[in-house]
Design an enzyme around this catalytic site. Sequence first.
Site, PDB file in Angstrom:
ATOM      1  N   SER A 125       3.301  -2.696   8.968  1.00 34.27           N
ATOM      2  CA  SER A 125       4.490  -3.516   8.772  1.00 34.27           C
ATOM      3  C   SER A 125       5.730  -2.640   8.728  1.00 34.27           C
ATOM      4  CB  SER A 125       4.338  -4.250   7.438  1.00 34.27           C
ATOM      5  OG  SER A 125       5.566  -4.804   7.040  1.00 34.27           O
ATOM      6  N   TYR A 149       2.128  -4.265  -2.138  1.00 35.68           N
ATOM      7  CA  TYR A 149       1.737  -4.674  -0.783  1.00 35.68           C
ATOM      8  C   TYR A 149       2.091  -3.575   0.220  1.00 35.68           C
ATOM      9  CZ  TYR A 149       2.228  -6.730   3.852  1.00 35.68           C
ATOM     10  OH  TYR A 149       2.161  -6.941   5.209  1.00 35.68           O
ATOM     11  N   LYS A 153      -0.227  -0.799   2.812  1.00 33.69           N
ATOM     12  CA  LYS A 153      -0.046  -0.489   4.243  1.00 33.69           C
ATOM     13  C   LYS A 153       0.127   1.016   4.435  1.00 33.69           C
ATOM     14  CE  LYS A 153      -0.287  -4.680   5.774  1.00 33.69           C
ATOM     15  NZ  LYS A 153      -1.528  -5.098   6.430  1.00 33.69           N
TER      16      LYS A 153
HETATM   17  P1  NAD Z   1      -2.683 -14.474   7.211  1.00 35.21           P
HETATM   18  O1  NAD Z   1      -2.823 -14.547   5.749  1.00 35.21           O
HETATM   19  O2  NAD Z   1      -2.377 -15.714   7.960  1.00 35.21           O
HETATM   20  O3  NAD Z   1      -3.985 -13.801   7.844  1.00 35.21           O
HETATM   21  C1  NAD Z   1      -4.809 -12.903   7.135  1.00 35.21           C
HETATM   22  C2  NAD Z   1      -6.241 -13.415   7.232  1.00 35.21           C
HETATM   23  O4  NAD Z   1      -7.102 -12.505   6.553  1.00 35.21           O
HETATM   24  C3  NAD Z   1      -6.415 -14.804   6.584  1.00 35.21           C
HETATM   25  O5  NAD Z   1      -7.092 -15.649   7.475  1.00 35.21           O
HETATM   26  C4  NAD Z   1      -7.252 -14.500   5.343  1.00 35.21           C
HETATM   27  O6  NAD Z   1      -8.101 -15.597   5.017  1.00 35.21           O
HETATM   28  C5  NAD Z   1      -8.009 -13.266   5.748  1.00 35.21           C
HETATM   29  N1  NAD Z   1      -8.410 -12.383   4.655  1.00 35.21           N
HETATM   30  C6  NAD Z   1      -7.630 -11.970   3.620  1.00 35.21           C
HETATM   31  N2  NAD Z   1      -8.328 -11.140   2.816  1.00 35.21           N
HETATM   32  C7  NAD Z   1      -9.571 -11.027   3.364  1.00 35.21           C
HETATM   33  C8  NAD Z   1     -10.744 -10.325   2.995  1.00 35.21           C
HETATM   34  N3  NAD Z   1     -10.780  -9.560   1.888  1.00 35.21           N
HETATM   35  N4  NAD Z   1     -11.840 -10.428   3.780  1.00 35.21           N
HETATM   36  C9  NAD Z   1     -11.827 -11.207   4.889  1.00 35.21           C
HETATM   37  N5  NAD Z   1     -10.741 -11.920   5.285  1.00 35.21           N
HETATM   38  C10 NAD Z   1      -9.623 -11.819   4.529  1.00 35.21           C
HETATM   39  O7  NAD Z   1      -1.573 -13.345   7.535  1.00 35.21           O
HETATM   40  P2  NAD Z   1      -0.857 -12.965   8.888  1.00 35.21           P
HETATM   41  O8  NAD Z   1       0.572 -13.311   8.755  1.00 35.21           O
HETATM   42  O9  NAD Z   1      -1.629 -13.434  10.041  1.00 35.21           O
HETATM   43  O10 NAD Z   1      -0.947 -11.376   8.782  1.00 35.21           O
HETATM   44  C11 NAD Z   1      -1.989 -10.633   9.382  1.00 35.21           C
HETATM   45  C12 NAD Z   1      -1.819  -9.166   9.057  1.00 35.21           C
HETATM   46  O11 NAD Z   1      -0.538  -8.722   9.492  1.00 35.21           O
HETATM   47  C13 NAD Z   1      -1.877  -8.832   7.562  1.00 35.21           C
HETATM   48  O12 NAD Z   1      -2.550  -7.609   7.412  1.00 35.21           O
HETATM   49  C14 NAD Z   1      -0.424  -8.687   7.173  1.00 35.21           C
HETATM   50  O13 NAD Z   1      -0.263  -7.831   6.082  1.00 35.21           O
HETATM   51  C15 NAD Z   1       0.149  -8.077   8.442  1.00 35.21           C
HETATM   52  N6  NAD Z   1       1.597  -8.337   8.583  1.00 35.21           N
HETATM   53  C16 NAD Z   1       2.051  -9.622   8.586  1.00 35.21           C
HETATM   54  C17 NAD Z   1       3.407  -9.877   8.691  1.00 35.21           C
HETATM   55  C18 NAD Z   1       3.935 -11.287   8.665  1.00 35.21           C
HETATM   56  O14 NAD Z   1       5.138 -11.471   8.474  1.00 35.21           O
HETATM   57  N7  NAD Z   1       3.132 -12.316   8.875  1.00 35.21           N
HETATM   58  C19 NAD Z   1       4.308  -8.802   8.796  1.00 35.21           C
HETATM   59  C20 NAD Z   1       3.802  -7.501   8.796  1.00 35.21           C
HETATM   60  C21 NAD Z   1       2.434  -7.274   8.688  1.00 35.21           C
HETATM   61  C1  UD1 Z   2       9.154  -9.959   4.250  1.00 35.13           C
HETATM   62  C2  UD1 Z   2       8.416  -9.044   3.314  1.00 35.13           C
HETATM   63  C3  UD1 Z   2       8.001  -7.782   4.067  1.00 35.13           C
HETATM   64  C4  UD1 Z   2       7.233  -8.139   5.329  1.00 35.13           C
HETATM   65  C5  UD1 Z   2       8.142  -9.027   6.184  1.00 35.13           C
HETATM   66  C6  UD1 Z   2       7.524  -9.419   7.482  1.00 35.13           C
HETATM   67  C7  UD1 Z   2       9.415  -9.562   1.140  1.00 35.13           C
HETATM   68  C8  UD1 Z   2      10.305  -9.059   0.034  1.00 35.13           C
HETATM   69  N1  UD1 Z   2       9.270  -8.732   2.193  1.00 35.13           N
HETATM   70  O1  UD1 Z   2      10.335  -9.304   4.607  1.00 35.13           O
HETATM   71  O2  UD1 Z   2       7.200  -6.966   3.252  1.00 35.13           O
HETATM   72  O3  UD1 Z   2       6.885  -6.981   6.033  1.00 35.13           O
HETATM   73  O4  UD1 Z   2       8.422 -10.208   5.424  1.00 35.13           O
HETATM   74  O5  UD1 Z   2       6.805 -10.573   7.346  1.00 35.13           O
HETATM   75  O6  UD1 Z   2       8.819 -10.631   1.055  1.00 35.13           O
HETATM   76  N2  UD1 Z   2      15.517 -15.322   2.949  1.00 35.13           N
HETATM   77  C9  UD1 Z   2      16.315 -16.286   2.370  1.00 35.13           C
HETATM   78  N3  UD1 Z   2      15.720 -17.368   1.809  1.00 35.13           N
HETATM   79  C10 UD1 Z   2      14.355 -17.554   1.798  1.00 35.13           C
HETATM   80  C11 UD1 Z   2      13.551 -16.564   2.397  1.00 35.13           C
HETATM   81  C12 UD1 Z   2      14.168 -15.451   2.960  1.00 35.13           C
HETATM   82  O7  UD1 Z   2      17.544 -16.160   2.367  1.00 35.13           O
HETATM   83  O8  UD1 Z   2      13.875 -18.560   1.254  1.00 35.13           O
HETATM   84  C13 UD1 Z   2      16.166 -14.159   3.594  1.00 35.13           C
HETATM   85  C14 UD1 Z   2      15.751 -12.825   3.025  1.00 35.13           C
HETATM   86  O9  UD1 Z   2      16.589 -12.459   1.963  1.00 35.13           O
HETATM   87  C15 UD1 Z   2      15.884 -11.914   4.256  1.00 35.13           C
HETATM   88  C16 UD1 Z   2      15.543 -12.833   5.436  1.00 35.13           C
HETATM   89  O10 UD1 Z   2      15.740 -14.160   4.947  1.00 35.13           O
HETATM   90  O11 UD1 Z   2      17.208 -11.479   4.390  1.00 35.13           O
HETATM   91  C17 UD1 Z   2      14.117 -12.692   5.926  1.00 35.13           C
HETATM   92  O12 UD1 Z   2      13.238 -12.851   4.815  1.00 35.13           O
HETATM   93  P1  UD1 Z   2      11.644 -12.888   4.997  1.00 35.13           P
HETATM   94  O13 UD1 Z   2      11.294 -13.873   6.044  1.00 35.13           O
HETATM   95  O14 UD1 Z   2      11.048 -13.077   3.646  1.00 35.13           O
HETATM   96  O15 UD1 Z   2      11.291 -11.459   5.577  1.00 35.13           O
HETATM   97  P2  UD1 Z   2      11.644  -9.997   4.997  1.00 35.13           P
HETATM   98  O16 UD1 Z   2      12.467 -10.062   3.791  1.00 35.13           O
HETATM   99  O17 UD1 Z   2      12.180  -9.226   6.153  1.00 35.13           O
END
Ligand code: NAD
Ligand code: UD1
Length: 338
Positions: A125, A149, A153
């Site tokens: 991330s 969190y 990572k």
């Molecule tokens: P998500 O929660 O939709 O998907 C994660 C999946 O992993 C879920 O289906 C959950 O049931 C499963 N899971 C969780 N813990 C588990 C375990 N111990 N064993 C087996 N399955 C398990 O999340 P996502 O948004 O699809 O994110 C996927 C990955 O990307 C994560 O590692 C997250 O940290 C990373 N990531 C997500 C974002 C984002 O904004 N969505 C940003 C940066 C990184």
């Molecule tokens: C979040 C996570 C970050 C993760 C990233 C990608 C937090 C503190 N950080 O970051 O670890 O890698 O998502 O998924 O959760 N905002 C509002 N109102 C809301 C929600 C968000 O104003 O209800 C604003 C936030 O202040 C920010 C922007 O929208 O400026 C984006 O927020 P968000 O979608 O939560 O993503 P990140 O903060 O970038």
Amino acid sequence: MAKILVTGGAGYIGSHTTLLLLEAGYEVVVIDNLSNSSLESLRRVEQITDKRVTFYKVDLREENKINDIFTEHEIESVVHFAGLKAVGESTEIPLDYYEQNVYGTLSLLKVMERNNCFNIVFSSSATVYGDPASVPITEDFPISATNPYGRTKLFIEEILRDLSVSNDKWRIVLLRYFNPIGAHESGLIGEDPQGIPNNLMPFVSQVAVGKRDKLSVFGNDYDTVDGTGVRDYIHVVDLSDAHVKSVEKIKEFEGVSTFNLGTGNGYSVLQMIDAFIKETGKPVPFSIEPRRPGDIAECWADASLANQKLDWKAERGLSEMIKDTWRWQNQNPNGYDN
Ligand code: NAD
Ligand code: UD1
């Protein structure tokens, strides 16, 4: 065709990546404990692709069960999404985060090594850049963490770097995501957050669909274009495509390769609200509230390395991201829980 193991494949990004892998002709085995997802997502992936997914409801930490899966299937590469991902929650239950994310990954890596599978693509991330000194961010920026969190990572990245030194058979791709939003164009799969969404776009779309009264904008006094936070939003299908490219190219890489996945464009919260209203015609009532602790002013990617080495580029612009977010939300007001 090679078999790919996708951990967390029922989740938001995992289900989109599973879909693209199937379309690219791979056989996909998904493991997921369904703690933050529903099997309905994979049923819909099968419906869209008219292909089958092999699914196991298993936790990452169940090493023996995962070993059995590797014995049964000849897995060429692993795409590793599974883990917990809510920043706020991670400060309340850090041990769960370290156990599921770090220990869970260790258990997976041990099984991979035992079964001579050395190719892994890992979901990292942009959070590992902490509060970056400048933008855009390149992969060589210093990394740090400000919450449990983010630290999981960071630790997993370091563990994977150590592993690559121990044995040169490892091919490791670290993908650092910026802000994934949007959904598949069919409107059949998308992000289905449990409870109150933490992230901006799921919250905005729940306000627009009438599930929530108003959005809180966290701070309008940042040093940005309009005072609100600026982020690099990337379409989940573009993001998923980078995983398919990584799987295709992983054998050409040596050791650890790290790539930013973003568009290179930053949009503020107010710009996102405006664009959402323009694309959907729906009102999005909001109020300005104090800053959210831990938030940074602005963050966007220099993704040129992924362009060069993965032959990948984000193709979809903001309008498509919003239209697809809305189609999914509008067709599935209660997510997969219909
Ligand atoms: P998500 O929660 O939709 O998907 C994660 C999946 O992993 C879920 O289906 C959950 O049931 C499963 N899971 C969780 N813990 C588990 C375990 N111990 N064993 C087996 N399955 C398990 O999340 P996502 O948004 O699809 O994110 C996927 C990955 O990307 C994560 O590692 C997250 O940290 C990373 N990531 C997500 C974002 C984002 O904004 N969505 C940003 C940066 C990184
Ligand atoms: C979040 C996570 C970050 C993760 C990233 C990608 C937090 C503190 N950080 O970051 O670890 O890698 O998502 O998924 O959760 N905002 C509002 N109102 C809301 C929600 C968000 O104003 O209800 C604003 C936030 O202040 C920010 C922007 O929208 O400026 C984006 O927020 P968000 O979608 O939560 O993503 P990140 O903060 O970038």
